[in-house]
Write a protein that holds these residues in place. Structure first.
Motif, PDB file in Angstrom:
ATOM      1  N   TYR A 128       0.840  -1.181   0.000  1.00 51.08           N
ATOM      2  CA  TYR A 128       0.000   0.000   0.000  1.00 51.08           C
ATOM      3  C   TYR A 128       0.879   1.236   0.000  1.00 51.08           C
ATOM      4  CZ  TYR A 128       1.083   0.794   4.922  1.00 51.08           C
ATOM      5  OH  TYR A 128       1.745   1.043   6.091  1.00 51.08           O
ATOM      6  N   ASN A 129       0.261   2.382  -0.281  1.00 50.48           N
ATOM      7  CA  ASN A 129       0.986   3.646  -0.194  1.00 50.48           C
ATOM      8  C   ASN A 129      -0.007   4.787  -0.088  1.00 50.48           C
ATOM      9  OD1 ASN A 129       3.141   5.425  -0.078  1.00 50.48           O
ATOM     10  ND2 ASN A 129       4.160   4.573  -1.875  1.00 50.48           N
ATOM     11  N   ASP A 130       0.522   5.971   0.225  1.00 52.19           N
ATOM     12  CA  ASP A 130      -0.294   7.171   0.296  1.00 52.19           C
ATOM     13  C   ASP A 130      -0.977   7.402  -1.043  1.00 52.19           C
ATOM     14  OD1 ASP A 130      -0.485   9.855   2.148  1.00 52.19           O
ATOM     15  OD2 ASP A 130      -0.539  10.316  -0.005  1.00 52.19           O
ATOM     16  N   LYS A 131      -2.192   7.867  -1.017  1.00 53.82           N
ATOM     17  CA  LYS A 131      -2.994   8.047  -2.226  1.00 53.82           C
ATOM     18  C   LYS A 131      -2.433   9.100  -3.181  1.00 53.82           C
ATOM     19  CE  LYS A 131      -7.466   6.725  -0.218  1.00 53.82           C
ATOM     20  NZ  LYS A 131      -8.816   7.227   0.153  1.00 53.82           N
ATOM     21  N   GLU A 132      -1.527   9.919  -2.706  1.00 53.00           N
ATOM     22  CA  GLU A 132      -0.976  10.966  -3.559  1.00 53.00           C
ATOM     23  C   GLU A 132       0.193  10.475  -4.413  1.00 53.00           C
ATOM     24  OE1 GLU A 132      -2.379  13.903  -4.107  1.00 53.00           O
ATOM     25  OE2 GLU A 132      -3.943  13.072  -2.812  1.00 53.00           O
ATOM     26  N   TYR A 133       0.670   9.254  -4.178  1.00 55.05           N
ATOM     27  CA  TYR A 133       1.757   8.743  -4.999  1.00 55.05           C
ATOM     28  C   TYR A 133       1.257   8.463  -6.414  1.00 55.05           C
ATOM     29  CZ  TYR A 133       5.331   8.388  -1.411  1.00 55.05           C
ATOM     30  OH  TYR A 133       6.294   8.698  -0.464  1.00 55.05           O
ATOM     31  N   ILE A 134       2.181   8.470  -7.343  1.00 58.15           N
ATOM     32  CA  ILE A 134       1.840   8.348  -8.769  1.00 58.15           C
ATOM     33  C   ILE A 134       2.146   6.936  -9.271  1.00 58.15           C
ATOM     34  CG2 ILE A 134       2.325   9.219 -11.089  1.00 58.15           C
ATOM     35  CD1 ILE A 134       0.857  11.197  -9.236  1.00 58.15           C
TER      36      ILE A 134
END
Length: 231
Positions: free
Chosen positions: A218-224
């Motif tokens: 998972y990762n922060d939603k702002e990553y591309i």
């Protein structure tokens, strides 16, 4: 005296005869060039006919070629209009996938991209869930649909669902393009794809899948990352 007169008369007669013969010969010579001219005209006409026929034949050939080219172009256009290669149906899951992708999206943008996508004659696309993304895995047993990775649509909490099998497999060991862990039939340029599902205990993060090694994380939603849409 009489003998001389006779001789003179004979000489004049002979001269007149010879002159008449010469005149006849001259008339025949004039006729022959005229006949030659006719032959030349006839030969020229035949050559013109041959050239005209050849041109007509070439025109017909060119017309045929043009028609053939048009047919080829039509066939090409038909191929271009055939969108069957733009979508891929997974015979295992029954899901219909975008056979292609788009990258450079944060999570919100990835969702919006799929919701607004018109592709392969369909407009009901959406961003896949994490279980749907896992159904694409080929060659990595742990993160395939029936693998031991605990993250599924029904288990989205990192603390209780993520486990070591979710780490996937070796880098670039899959059967897909460039060693990606997806089916050989799929196209695409991306490596990491967003799922539509958030991490249960942190609504600012969402699940993703790394196809270069099958990793579920998972990762922060702002990553591309990238999006491959499903329907």
């Amino acid at each position: 005296m009489k003998s001389r007169a006779v001789d003179r008369f004979l000489a004049v007669a002979i001269l007149a005869f010879l002159l008449s013969i010469g005149a006849c010969a001259g008339d025949n010579d004039d006729d022959n060039p005229s006949a030659d001219d006719d032959d030349d005209d006839s030969t020229g006409y035949d050559l013109d006919d041959d050239i005209t026929d050849d041109d007509a034949t070439n025109d017909d050939d060119n017309t045929d070629d043009d028609n053939d080219d048009d047919d080829d172009n039509d066939a090409t256009d038909d191929d271009d209009d055939d969108t069957s290669s733009d979508v891929w149906t997974d015979s295992i899951s029954g899901l219909v996938w975008q056979n292609g992708d788009a990258c450079g999206f944060n999570w919100e943008e990835a969702n919006s991209y799929c919701e607004n996508l018109s592709w392969g004659g369909f407009s009901d696309w959406r961003l896949p869930t994490i279980s749907e993304l896992r159904s694409l895995i080929r060659g990595c047993v742990d993160t395939a649909s029936d693998g031991d990775c605990g993250v599924t649509d029904e288990c989205l909490a990192y603390m209780t669902c993520w486990n070591p099998p979710c780490e996937g497999c070796s880098f670039f060991g899959g059967p897909g393009l460039g060693g990606r862990y997806w089916p050989t039939e799929l196209d695409g340029e991306g490596w990491i794809y967003w799922s539509s599902l958030q991490v249960e205990e942190n609504p600012f993060t969402a699940w993703r899948l790394h196809f270069y090694n099958g990793l579920v994380s998972y990762n922060d939603k702002e990553y591309i990352y990238c999006a491959r849409c499903v329907r």
